[in-house]
Design a protein around this motif. Structure first.
Motif, PDB file in Angstrom:
ATOM      1  N   LEU A  64       0.809  -1.220   0.000  1.00 23.70           N
ATOM      2  CA  LEU A  64       0.000   0.000   0.000  1.00 23.70           C
ATOM      3  C   LEU A  64       0.841   1.268   0.000  1.00 23.70           C
ATOM      4  O   LEU A  64       0.304   2.356  -0.229  1.00 23.70           O
ATOM      5  N   ALA A  65       2.130   1.143   0.255  1.00 24.77           N
ATOM      6  CA  ALA A  65       3.007   2.313   0.234  1.00 24.77           C
ATOM      7  C   ALA A  65       3.570   2.588  -1.155  1.00 24.77           C
ATOM      8  O   ALA A  65       4.317   3.549  -1.345  1.00 24.77           O
ATOM      9  N   ASP A  66       3.187   1.766  -2.135  1.00 28.85           N
ATOM     10  CA  ASP A  66       3.760   1.857  -3.474  1.00 28.85           C
ATOM     11  C   ASP A  66       2.629   1.868  -4.505  1.00 28.85           C
ATOM     12  O   ASP A  66       1.980   0.843  -4.728  1.00 28.85           O
ATOM     13  N   GLU A  67       2.394   3.027  -5.146  1.00 25.99           N
ATOM     14  CA  GLU A  67       1.291   3.110  -6.103  1.00 25.99           C
ATOM     15  C   GLU A  67       1.494   2.151  -7.269  1.00 25.99           C
ATOM     16  O   GLU A  67       0.527   1.593  -7.790  1.00 25.99           O
ATOM     17  N   ARG A  68       2.733   1.935  -7.692  1.00 24.68           N
ATOM     18  CA  ARG A  68       2.981   1.001  -8.779  1.00 24.68           C
ATOM     19  C   ARG A  68       2.499  -0.395  -8.410  1.00 24.68           C
ATOM     20  O   ARG A  68       1.936  -1.123  -9.238  1.00 24.68           O
ATOM     21  N   SER A  69       2.717  -0.787  -7.163  1.00 24.96           N
ATOM     22  CA  SER A  69       2.255  -2.083  -6.689  1.00 24.96           C
ATOM     23  C   SER A  69       0.732  -2.168  -6.739  1.00 24.96           C
ATOM     24  O   SER A  69       0.168  -3.209  -7.109  1.00 24.96           O
ATOM     25  N   ILE A  70       0.063  -1.078  -6.383  1.00 17.09           N
ATOM     26  CA  ILE A  70      -1.402  -1.054  -6.411  1.00 17.09           C
ATOM     27  C   ILE A  70      -1.914  -1.136  -7.844  1.00 17.09           C
ATOM     28  O   ILE A  70      -2.885  -1.841  -8.137  1.00 17.09           O
ATOM     29  N   ILE A  71      -1.242  -0.444  -8.764  1.00 19.04           N
ATOM     30  CA  ILE A  71      -1.623  -0.508 -10.183  1.00 19.04           C
ATOM     31  C   ILE A  71      -1.456  -1.931 -10.712  1.00 19.04           C
ATOM     32  O   ILE A  71      -2.336  -2.470 -11.409  1.00 19.04           O
ATOM     33  N   ASP A  72      -0.321  -2.561 -10.390  1.00 18.12           N
ATOM     34  CA  ASP A  72      -0.081  -3.937 -10.826  1.00 18.12           C
ATOM     35  C   ASP A  72      -1.124  -4.879 -10.233  1.00 18.12           C
ATOM     36  O   ASP A  72      -1.622  -5.789 -10.916  1.00 18.12           O
ATOM     37  N   PHE A  73      -1.458  -4.658  -8.981  1.00 17.67           N
ATOM     38  CA  PHE A  73      -2.469  -5.489  -8.316  1.00 17.67           C
ATOM     39  C   PHE A  73      -3.815  -5.356  -9.024  1.00 17.67           C
ATOM     40  O   PHE A  73      -4.500  -6.360  -9.263  1.00 17.67           O
ATOM     41  N   ALA A  74      -4.184  -4.128  -9.372  1.00 20.30           N
ATOM     42  CA  ALA A  74      -5.446  -3.906 -10.077  1.00 20.30           C
ATOM     43  C   ALA A  74      -5.488  -4.675 -11.388  1.00 20.30           C
ATOM     44  O   ALA A  74      -6.521  -5.247 -11.767  1.00 20.30           O
ATOM     45  N   GLY A  75      -4.356  -4.720 -12.074  1.00 23.17           N
ATOM     46  CA  GLY A  75      -4.289  -5.448 -13.337  1.00 23.17           C
ATOM     47  C   GLY A  75      -4.394  -6.953 -13.161  1.00 23.17           C
ATOM     48  O   GLY A  75      -4.890  -7.657 -14.050  1.00 23.17           O
ATOM     49  N   GLN A  76      -3.959  -7.450 -12.003  1.00 20.58           N
ATOM     50  CA  GLN A  76      -3.967  -8.891 -11.754  1.00 20.58           C
ATOM     51  C   GLN A  76      -5.290  -9.386 -11.181  1.00 20.58           C
ATOM     52  O   GLN A  76      -5.732 -10.491 -11.494  1.00 20.58           O
ATOM     53  N   VAL A  77      -5.910  -8.582 -10.338  1.00 19.97           N
ATOM     54  CA  VAL A  77      -7.048  -9.092  -9.567  1.00 19.97           C
ATOM     55  C   VAL A  77      -8.325  -9.175 -10.385  1.00 19.97           C
ATOM     56  O   VAL A  77      -9.184 -10.012 -10.127  1.00 19.97           O
ATOM     57  N   GLY A  78      -8.482  -8.316 -11.382  1.00 18.00           N
ATOM     58  CA  GLY A  78      -9.694  -8.347 -12.187  1.00 18.00           C
ATOM     59  C   GLY A  78     -10.918  -7.882 -11.419  1.00 18.00           C
ATOM     60  O   GLY A  78     -10.823  -7.068 -10.499  1.00 18.00           O
ATOM     61  N   ARG A  79     -12.069  -8.438 -11.759  1.00 24.84           N
ATOM     62  CA  ARG A  79     -13.322  -7.992 -11.165  1.00 24.84           C
ATOM     63  C   ARG A  79     -13.559  -8.711  -9.834  1.00 24.84           C
ATOM     64  O   ARG A  79     -13.241  -9.901  -9.684  1.00 24.84           O
ATOM     65  N   PHE A  80     -14.140  -8.011  -8.872  1.00 29.02           N
ATOM     66  CA  PHE A  80     -14.414  -8.594  -7.572  1.00 29.02           C
ATOM     67  C   PHE A  80     -15.666  -7.929  -6.989  1.00 29.02           C
ATOM     68  O   PHE A  80     -16.141  -6.906  -7.479  1.00 29.02           O
ATOM     69  N   ASP A  81     -16.183  -8.524  -5.916  1.00 35.08           N
ATOM     70  CA  ASP A  81     -17.402  -8.003  -5.291  1.00 35.08           C
ATOM     71  C   ASP A  81     -17.115  -7.064  -4.123  1.00 35.08           C
ATOM     72  O   ASP A  81     -17.743  -6.015  -4.000  1.00 35.08           O
ATOM     73  N   HIS A  82     -16.187  -7.453  -3.272  1.00 39.54           N
ATOM     74  CA  HIS A  82     -15.905  -6.651  -2.081  1.00 39.54           C
ATOM     75  C   HIS A  82     -14.412  -6.668  -1.789  1.00 39.54           C
ATOM     76  O   HIS A  82     -13.736  -7.673  -2.019  1.00 39.54           O
TER      77      HIS A  82
END
Length: 241
Positions: A64-82
Protein backbone atom coordinates in the motif's frame (compact mmCIF):
# COMPACT_ATOMS: atom_id res chain seq x y z
CA UNK A 1 -24.79 -12.99 7.36
CA UNK A 2 -26.01 -16.02 9.20
CA UNK A 3 -26.30 -18.15 6.06
CA UNK A 4 -23.25 -20.39 5.69
CA UNK A 5 -23.36 -19.76 1.94
CA UNK A 6 -24.11 -16.04 2.12
CA UNK A 7 -21.10 -15.19 -0.07
CA UNK A 8 -21.55 -18.04 -2.51
CA UNK A 9 -20.35 -17.05 -5.97
CA UNK A 10 -18.80 -13.80 -4.76
CA UNK A 11 -15.16 -12.74 -4.85
CA UNK A 12 -13.73 -11.07 -1.76
CA UNK A 13 -10.35 -9.34 -1.57
CA UNK A 14 -8.72 -9.26 1.87
CA UNK A 15 -5.83 -6.79 2.14
CA UNK A 16 -3.73 -7.63 5.19
CA UNK A 17 -4.74 -11.29 5.06
CA UNK A 18 -1.57 -12.27 6.89
CA UNK A 19 -2.68 -10.64 10.14
CA UNK A 20 -4.77 -12.49 12.72
CA UNK A 21 -7.84 -10.38 11.96
CA UNK A 22 -7.33 -10.66 8.21
CA UNK A 23 -6.92 -14.41 8.56
CA UNK A 24 -10.12 -14.72 10.59
CA UNK A 25 -11.98 -12.70 7.98
CA UNK A 26 -10.63 -14.76 5.10
CA UNK A 27 -11.55 -18.04 6.83
CA UNK A 28 -15.09 -16.84 7.58
CA UNK A 29 -15.58 -15.57 4.04
CA UNK A 30 -14.29 -18.80 2.58
CA UNK A 31 -16.61 -20.82 4.81
CA UNK A 32 -19.49 -18.62 3.58
CA UNK A 33 -18.77 -19.59 -0.01
CA UNK A 34 -16.56 -16.77 -1.27
CA UNK A 35 -13.56 -17.08 -3.53
CA UNK A 36 -10.95 -15.15 -1.55
CA UNK A 37 -8.05 -13.07 -2.86
CA UNK A 38 -5.37 -12.77 -0.19
CA UNK A 39 -3.29 -9.60 -0.58
CA UNK A 40 -0.36 -8.15 1.32
CA UNK A 41 3.40 -7.59 1.24
CA UNK A 42 4.49 -10.91 2.80
CA UNK A 43 3.67 -13.94 0.61
CA UNK A 44 4.67 -16.39 3.35
CA UNK A 45 1.93 -15.13 5.68
CA UNK A 46 -0.58 -15.11 2.83
CA UNK A 47 0.25 -18.70 1.91
CA UNK A 48 -0.23 -19.66 5.55
CA UNK A 49 -3.70 -18.12 5.47
CA UNK A 50 -4.48 -19.80 2.15
CA UNK A 51 -3.66 -23.16 3.70
CA UNK A 52 -6.39 -22.66 6.31
CA UNK A 53 -9.21 -21.86 3.87
CA UNK A 54 -11.94 -24.30 2.92
CA UNK A 55 -12.60 -22.84 -0.54
CA UNK A 56 -10.76 -21.37 -3.52
CA UNK A 57 -8.17 -18.68 -2.91
CA UNK A 58 -5.52 -16.67 -4.69
CA UNK A 59 -2.42 -14.96 -3.31
CA UNK A 60 -1.34 -11.61 -4.77
CA UNK A 61 1.43 -9.26 -3.65
CA UNK A 62 0.37 -5.75 -2.63
CA UNK A 63 2.27 -2.89 -0.99
CA UNK A 64 0.00 0.00 0.00
CA UNK A 65 3.01 2.31 0.23
CA UNK A 66 3.76 1.86 -3.47
CA UNK A 67 1.29 3.11 -6.10
CA UNK A 68 2.98 1.00 -8.78
CA UNK A 69 2.26 -2.08 -6.69
CA UNK A 70 -1.40 -1.05 -6.41
CA UNK A 71 -1.62 -0.51 -10.18
CA UNK A 72 -0.08 -3.94 -10.83
CA UNK A 73 -2.47 -5.49 -8.32
CA UNK A 74 -5.45 -3.91 -10.08
CA UNK A 75 -4.29 -5.45 -13.34
CA UNK A 76 -3.97 -8.89 -11.75
CA UNK A 77 -7.05 -9.09 -9.57
CA UNK A 78 -9.69 -8.35 -12.19
CA UNK A 79 -13.32 -7.99 -11.17
CA UNK A 80 -14.41 -8.59 -7.57
CA UNK A 81 -17.40 -8.00 -5.29
CA UNK A 82 -15.91 -6.65 -2.08
CA UNK A 83 -12.53 -5.47 -0.79
CA UNK A 84 -11.67 -5.31 2.90
CA UNK A 85 -8.42 -3.81 4.16
CA UNK A 86 -7.24 -4.53 7.69
CA UNK A 87 -3.83 -2.98 6.95
CA UNK A 88 -2.10 -0.93 9.63
CA UNK A 89 1.47 0.23 10.24
CA UNK A 90 1.35 2.00 13.61
CA UNK A 91 3.85 4.75 14.36
CA UNK A 92 3.52 5.03 18.11
CA UNK A 93 5.71 6.86 20.55
CA UNK A 94 6.31 10.31 22.02
CA UNK A 95 5.96 13.13 19.50
CA UNK A 96 9.59 14.17 19.93
CA UNK A 97 10.79 10.70 18.92
CA UNK A 98 8.70 10.19 15.79
CA UNK A 99 10.55 9.44 12.56
CA UNK A 100 9.11 10.86 9.34
CA UNK A 101 9.46 7.55 7.49
CA UNK A 102 7.40 5.77 10.17
CA UNK A 103 4.71 8.45 10.02
CA UNK A 104 4.56 8.17 6.23
CA UNK A 105 4.18 4.37 6.42
CA UNK A 106 1.32 4.78 8.88
CA UNK A 107 -0.48 7.15 6.51
CA UNK A 108 0.22 4.84 3.57
CA UNK A 109 -1.51 1.94 5.30
CA UNK A 110 -4.51 3.82 6.65
CA UNK A 111 -5.13 6.82 4.38
CA UNK A 112 -3.09 7.05 1.17
CA UNK A 113 -3.28 3.32 0.45
CA UNK A 114 -7.09 3.15 0.78
CA UNK A 115 -7.39 6.28 -1.37
CA UNK A 116 -5.25 4.68 -4.09
CA UNK A 117 -7.12 1.38 -3.84
CA UNK A 118 -10.33 3.26 -4.56
CA UNK A 119 -8.64 5.21 -7.36
CA UNK A 120 -7.37 2.16 -9.22
CA UNK A 121 -9.96 -0.49 -8.30
CA UNK A 122 -13.35 1.25 -8.11
CA UNK A 123 -14.04 0.47 -11.75
CA UNK A 124 -13.55 -3.26 -11.09
CA UNK A 125 -16.14 -3.61 -8.32
CA UNK A 126 -19.20 -5.65 -9.24
CA UNK A 127 -22.75 -4.34 -8.86
CA UNK A 128 -23.71 -3.91 -5.18
CA UNK A 129 -20.04 -4.19 -4.27
CA UNK A 130 -18.10 -2.37 -1.57
CA UNK A 131 -14.87 -1.32 0.08
CA UNK A 132 -14.47 -1.70 3.85
CA UNK A 133 -11.45 -0.23 5.63
CA UNK A 134 -10.29 -0.50 9.24
CA UNK A 135 -10.16 2.65 11.35
CA UNK A 136 -9.71 2.49 15.14
CA UNK A 137 -10.88 3.78 18.50
CA UNK A 138 -7.75 5.95 18.94
CA UNK A 139 -9.36 8.54 16.66
CA UNK A 140 -12.10 9.05 19.25
CA UNK A 141 -9.95 8.42 22.33
CA UNK A 142 -6.55 10.02 21.62
CA UNK A 143 -3.79 9.35 24.09
CA UNK A 144 -0.19 10.45 24.60
CA UNK A 145 2.23 8.68 22.24
CA UNK A 146 -0.69 7.71 19.99
CA UNK A 147 -0.94 10.93 17.98
CA UNK A 148 -0.24 9.37 14.59
CA UNK A 149 -2.60 6.48 15.27
CA UNK A 150 -5.39 8.88 16.26
CA UNK A 151 -4.79 11.07 13.20
CA UNK A 152 -4.64 8.29 10.61
CA UNK A 153 -7.72 6.54 11.97
CA UNK A 154 -9.62 9.83 12.09
CA UNK A 155 -8.58 10.72 8.55
CA UNK A 156 -9.79 7.34 7.32
CA UNK A 157 -13.19 7.90 8.95
CA UNK A 158 -13.63 11.06 6.88
CA UNK A 159 -12.11 9.46 3.78
CA UNK A 160 -14.81 6.78 3.63
CA UNK A 161 -17.48 9.49 3.64
CA UNK A 162 -15.82 11.32 0.77
CA UNK A 163 -15.22 8.15 -1.23
CA UNK A 164 -18.80 6.98 -0.67
CA UNK A 165 -19.94 10.13 -2.48
CA UNK A 166 -17.28 10.17 -5.20
CA UNK A 167 -17.34 6.54 -6.31
CA UNK A 168 -21.05 5.84 -5.72
CA UNK A 169 -22.84 3.51 -6.18
CA UNK A 170 -19.85 1.51 -4.93
CA UNK A 171 -20.30 1.52 -1.16
CA UNK A 172 -17.46 2.53 1.18
CA UNK A 173 -17.47 1.94 4.93
CA UNK A 174 -15.11 1.58 7.87
CA UNK A 175 -14.96 -0.69 10.87
CA UNK A 176 -13.44 0.91 13.96
CA UNK A 177 -12.16 -1.66 16.47
CA UNK A 178 -11.55 -0.94 20.10
CA UNK A 179 -9.20 -3.05 22.19
CA UNK A 180 -9.22 -6.47 20.53
CA UNK A 181 -7.24 -9.53 21.59
CA UNK A 182 -5.86 -10.04 18.10
CA UNK A 183 -2.22 -10.62 18.95
CA UNK A 184 -1.22 -6.97 18.84
CA UNK A 185 -1.00 -6.88 22.66
CA UNK A 186 1.13 -10.01 23.00
CA UNK A 187 4.20 -7.81 23.35
CA UNK A 188 3.03 -6.91 26.85
CA UNK A 189 4.04 -10.40 27.94
CA UNK A 190 2.87 -11.24 31.44
CA UNK A 191 1.22 -7.81 31.73
CA UNK A 192 -1.21 -8.56 28.89
CA UNK A 193 -3.81 -10.34 31.01
CA UNK A 194 -4.00 -7.51 33.55
CA UNK A 195 -4.19 -4.91 30.77
CA UNK A 196 -7.08 -6.65 29.01
CA UNK A 197 -8.87 -7.24 32.31
CA UNK A 198 -8.63 -3.53 33.10
CA UNK A 199 -10.01 -2.60 29.67
CA UNK A 200 -12.94 -4.99 30.16
CA UNK A 201 -13.73 -3.50 33.56
CA UNK A 202 -13.91 0.03 32.10
CA UNK A 203 -15.79 -0.80 28.90
CA UNK A 204 -19.59 -0.50 29.00
CA UNK A 205 -19.76 -3.96 27.37
CA UNK A 206 -17.50 -5.29 30.16
CA UNK A 207 -15.30 -7.24 27.77
CA UNK A 208 -12.57 -6.83 25.19
CA UNK A 209 -13.09 -7.68 21.54
CA UNK A 210 -12.15 -10.68 19.44
CA UNK A 211 -11.34 -10.97 15.74
CA UNK A 212 -14.71 -12.70 15.34
CA UNK A 213 -16.48 -9.54 16.57
CA UNK A 214 -14.78 -7.61 13.79
CA UNK A 215 -15.66 -10.22 11.18
CA UNK A 216 -19.36 -9.87 12.08
CA UNK A 217 -19.14 -6.10 11.56
CA UNK A 218 -17.41 -6.50 8.19
CA UNK A 219 -20.06 -8.98 7.05
CA UNK A 220 -22.76 -6.50 8.03
CA UNK A 221 -21.09 -3.73 6.00
CA UNK A 222 -20.74 -6.06 3.03
CA UNK A 223 -24.27 -7.46 3.22
CA UNK A 224 -26.40 -4.35 3.83
CA UNK A 225 -26.91 -2.48 0.53
CA UNK A 226 -28.18 0.63 2.33
CA UNK A 227 -25.04 1.25 4.39
CA UNK A 228 -22.32 3.50 2.95
CA UNK A 229 -20.11 6.29 4.24
CA UNK A 230 -20.48 4.81 7.71
CA UNK A 231 -18.09 3.95 10.53
CA UNK A 232 -19.16 0.87 12.49
CA UNK A 233 -17.77 1.12 16.03
CA UNK A 234 -16.86 -2.29 17.40
CA UNK A 235 -15.29 -1.19 20.67
CA UNK A 236 -17.56 -2.31 23.47
CA UNK A 237 -18.35 1.36 24.05
CA UNK A 238 -14.67 2.03 24.71
CA UNK A 239 -14.78 5.43 22.99
CA UNK A 240 -17.41 6.50 25.57
CA UNK A 241 -15.75 5.29 28.75
Amino acid sequence: MSDDTALQGQRLVVVGAGSRTGRALAKAASAAGAAVVLAGPDPRKLEWTAGELSGPSEVLALDLADERSIIDFAGQVGRFDHLVSTAAMPANGPLKDLELADVQRAFSAKVIGPLLLAKHLAGQVAENGSFTFFSGVAAWRPAPARTVMATTNGALAFLVQALAVEIAPVRVNAVSPGIVDSGSWDGLGTDKEAFLRGVAERNPARRVGSPEDLVKAVFYAIDNPYVTGTVLHVDGGGRLA
